[in-house]
Motif scaffolding. Structure first.
Motif, PDB file in Angstrom:
ATOM      1  N   THR A   9     -10.337  -0.147 -27.405  1.00 29.02           N
ATOM      2  CA  THR A   9     -11.000  -1.415 -27.121  1.00 29.02           C
ATOM      3  C   THR A   9     -12.464  -1.244 -26.725  1.00 29.02           C
ATOM      4  N   SER A  10     -12.955  -0.009 -26.671  1.00 25.13           N
ATOM      5  CA  SER A  10     -14.370   0.246 -26.389  1.00 25.13           C
ATOM      6  C   SER A  10     -15.223  -0.226 -27.566  1.00 25.13           C
ATOM      7  N   PRO A  11     -16.504  -0.527 -27.322  1.00 28.13           N
ATOM      8  CA  PRO A  11     -17.394  -0.847 -28.442  1.00 28.13           C
ATOM      9  C   PRO A  11     -17.794   0.382 -29.258  1.00 28.13           C
ATOM     10  N   VAL A  12     -17.451   1.574 -28.778  1.00 31.24           N
ATOM     11  CA  VAL A  12     -17.839   2.814 -29.452  1.00 31.24           C
ATOM     12  C   VAL A  12     -16.752   3.270 -30.415  1.00 31.24           C
ATOM     13  N   ILE A  13     -17.166   3.615 -31.629  1.00 32.01           N
ATOM     14  CA  ILE A  13     -16.282   4.160 -32.657  1.00 32.01           C
ATOM     15  C   ILE A  13     -16.759   5.565 -32.980  1.00 32.01           C
ATOM     16  N   LEU A  14     -15.872   6.541 -32.858  1.00 24.98           N
ATOM     17  CA  LEU A  14     -16.183   7.926 -33.184  1.00 24.98           C
ATOM     18  C   LEU A  14     -15.663   8.216 -34.590  1.00 24.98           C
ATOM     19  N   ALA A  15     -16.575   8.554 -35.486  1.00 26.68           N
ATOM     20  CA  ALA A  15     -16.203   8.902 -36.854  1.00 26.68           C
ATOM     21  C   ALA A  15     -16.333  10.417 -37.020  1.00 26.68           C
ATOM     22  N   VAL A  16     -15.305  11.036 -37.577  1.00 25.42           N
ATOM     23  CA  VAL A  16     -15.278  12.497 -37.741  1.00 25.42           C
ATOM     24  C   VAL A  16     -14.925  12.795 -39.198  1.00 25.42           C
ATOM     25  N   PRO A  17     -15.919  12.868 -40.080  1.00 30.85           N
ATOM     26  CA  PRO A  17     -15.621  13.012 -41.509  1.00 30.85           C
ATOM     27  C   PRO A  17     -15.390  14.432 -41.994  1.00 30.85           C
ATOM     28  N   HIS A  18     -15.770  15.449 -41.192  1.00 31.17           N
ATOM     29  CA  HIS A  18     -15.804  16.808 -41.730  1.00 31.17           C
ATOM     30  C   HIS A  18     -14.963  17.827 -40.963  1.00 31.17           C
ATOM     31  N   ALA A  19     -14.074  17.381 -40.081  1.00 32.89           N
ATOM     32  CA  ALA A  19     -13.248  18.335 -39.332  1.00 32.89           C
ATOM     33  C   ALA A  19     -11.947  18.664 -40.052  1.00 32.89           C
ATOM     34  N   GLY A  20     -11.585  17.918 -41.077  1.00 25.38           N
ATOM     35  CA  GLY A  20     -10.332  18.145 -41.789  1.00 25.38           C
ATOM     36  C   GLY A  20     -10.353  19.426 -42.607  1.00 25.38           C
ATOM     37  N   LEU A  48     -13.259  18.436 -29.461  1.00 23.29           N
ATOM     38  CA  LEU A  48     -14.382  18.436 -28.528  1.00 23.29           C
ATOM     39  C   LEU A  48     -14.612  17.048 -27.943  1.00 23.29           C
ATOM     40  N   TYR A  49     -14.496  16.024 -28.766  1.00 29.05           N
ATOM     41  CA  TYR A  49     -14.758  14.654 -28.321  1.00 29.05           C
ATOM     42  C   TYR A  49     -13.515  13.951 -27.771  1.00 29.05           C
ATOM     43  N   GLY A  50     -12.351  14.529 -27.970  1.00 26.01           N
ATOM     44  CA  GLY A  50     -11.116  13.867 -27.569  1.00 26.01           C
ATOM     45  C   GLY A  50     -11.090  13.519 -26.092  1.00 26.01           C
ATOM     46  N   GLY A  51     -10.835  12.263 -25.775  1.00 23.89           N
ATOM     47  CA  GLY A  51     -10.683  11.825 -24.399  1.00 23.89           C
ATOM     48  C   GLY A  51     -11.964  11.644 -23.619  1.00 23.89           C
ATOM     49  N   LEU A  52     -13.127  11.790 -24.243  1.00 21.89           N
ATOM     50  CA  LEU A  52     -14.374  11.704 -23.493  1.00 21.89           C
ATOM     51  C   LEU A  52     -14.706  10.281 -23.059  1.00 21.89           C
ATOM     52  N   LEU A  53     -14.386   9.318 -23.886  1.00 19.28           N
ATOM     53  CA  LEU A  53     -14.703   7.928 -23.573  1.00 19.28           C
ATOM     54  C   LEU A  53     -13.424   7.105 -23.652  1.00 19.28           C
ATOM     55  N   PRO A  54     -12.932   6.629 -22.528  1.00 17.67           N
ATOM     56  CA  PRO A  54     -11.680   5.871 -22.542  1.00 17.67           C
ATOM     57  C   PRO A  54     -11.739   4.702 -23.523  1.00 17.67           C
ATOM     58  N   GLU A  55     -10.693   4.593 -24.299  1.00 20.89           N
ATOM     59  CA  GLU A  55     -10.532   3.467 -25.227  1.00 20.89           C
ATOM     60  C   GLU A  55     -11.515   3.474 -26.391  1.00 20.89           C
ATOM     61  N   ALA A  56     -12.190   4.595 -26.636  1.00 27.20           N
ATOM     62  CA  ALA A  56     -13.011   4.685 -27.851  1.00 27.20           C
ATOM     63  C   ALA A  56     -12.106   4.819 -29.063  1.00 27.20           C
ATOM     64  N   THR A  57     -12.457   4.155 -30.140  1.00 29.53           N
ATOM     65  CA  THR A  57     -11.760   4.313 -31.410  1.00 29.53           C
ATOM     66  C   THR A  57     -12.196   5.634 -32.041  1.00 29.53           C
ATOM     67  N   MET A  58     -11.251   6.336 -32.681  1.00 33.48           N
ATOM     68  CA  MET A  58     -11.601   7.567 -33.380  1.00 33.48           C
ATOM     69  C   MET A  58     -10.946   7.572 -34.749  1.00 33.48           C
ATOM     70  N   ILE A  59     -11.747   7.864 -35.766  1.00 31.30           N
ATOM     71  CA  ILE A  59     -11.240   7.990 -37.129  1.00 31.30           C
ATOM     72  C   ILE A  59     -11.596   9.389 -37.628  1.00 31.30           C
ATOM     73  N   VAL A  60     -10.577  10.159 -37.974  1.00 32.71           N
ATOM     74  CA  VAL A  60     -10.741  11.571 -38.320  1.00 32.71           C
ATOM     75  C   VAL A  60     -10.192  11.824 -39.720  1.00 32.71           C
TER      76      VAL A  60
END
Length: 269
Positions: A9-20, A48-60
């Motif tokens: 529900t955070s306004p921040v979205i973490l996009a991770v396109p190259h870790a796969g 590295l980014y996991g859990g840093l910002l509560p409720e941030a969306t992450m797409i990996v």
């Protein structure tokens, strides 16, 4: 689905396109010895980014960038004309070494199929998440998470700074968000940093950043020396280095969320 999505529900979205590191059946066998090393992976960035910002969306993304690079223009146009780089479906690695066995490199039709099967769905998901969090907050901050070896002569001279911020020359986010990131990094003792240096932001940042509409996009390219034991196989995660870096990244994300809220409040006046 070619990516993992955790909604918050955070306004921040973490996009991770190259870790796969996954490759479909039949693709890995077409790579040569250099290609099978998968050296150009953004190793452990999602961890590295996991859990840093509560409720941030992450797409990996799950698949490796050698299948298709999700941070390249789907038309195949270069993001850095005149500079060494790799393409939508790379034929070489970051050292300029061919990665496909002779006669096994994908042609135009296969590349088009990969755009449809992987590139388009990933960015459709990014757009959907931007729309969702914008509906919640009135704005969204897309933070594109990357890492790269700190020494790659084929791509850049010398040693890369530790933290490389890209805003496409200040066009992908409001000035207040750019300034908020750089203020955090200015106080991050022990880490070098640069704004819009060799890495100004890839296609994700350039495509989705629309600050006039309340959608801000920032790319962070980390030198892998900041969080890996060594920038060579097996590219192991270094818990101590990561533990020093994570609070800096946490402050960056928190600052972006706050700066985005301030910018949105100004837009509403």
């Amino acid at each position: 689905m070619s990516f993992d999505l955790v909604r918050g529900t955070s306004p921040v979205i973490l996009a991770v396109p190259h870790a796969g590191t996954e490759l479909p059946d039949g693709i890995a066998g077409r790579l040569n010895e250099a290609g099978r090393l998968l050296r150009d992976t953004d190793w452990h960035v999602h961890r590295l980014y996991g859990g840093l910002l509560p409720e941030a969306t992450m797409i990996v993304a799950r698949e490796h960038r050698y299948l298709i690079d999700l941070n390249r223009d789907p038309s195949g146009a270069s993001l850095y004309p005149g500079q060494n780089t790799t393409g939508l479906v790379p034929l070489i690695d970051f050292d300029g070494t061919p990665i496909w066995r002779e006669g096994e490199a994908p042609g135009a039709d296969e590349i088009a199929e990969r755009v449809t099967a992987y590139h388009a769905p990933y960015h459709a998901a990014v757009r959907a998440e931007i729309a969702r969090v914008t509906a919640l907050h009135g704005f969204a901050v897309l933070y594109d998470c990357h890492s790269i070896r700190s020494r790659i002569p084929f791509l850049f001279e010398g040693v890369l700074p530790d933290l490389n911020v890209g805003t496409n020359g200040g066009t992908s986010c409001a000035a207040g968000l750019e300034r908020a990131v750089m203020d955090v990094l200015a106080g991050a003792a022990g880490y070098s940093h640069v704004l819009n240096g060799r890495f100004k932001g890839g296609w994700t940042t350039r495509e989705h950043g629309r600050p006039a509409d309340g959608v801000h996009a920032v790319q962070m390219e980390l030198a892998q020396s900041t969080h890996l034991a060594a920038e060579a196989p097996p590219f192991a995660y270094d818990e101590d280095r990561a533990a020093r870096l994570r609070p800096v990244l946490q402050r960056v994300l928190a600052a972006l969320a706050q700066a985005g809220a301030t910018e949105e409040a100004g837009r509403r006046r």
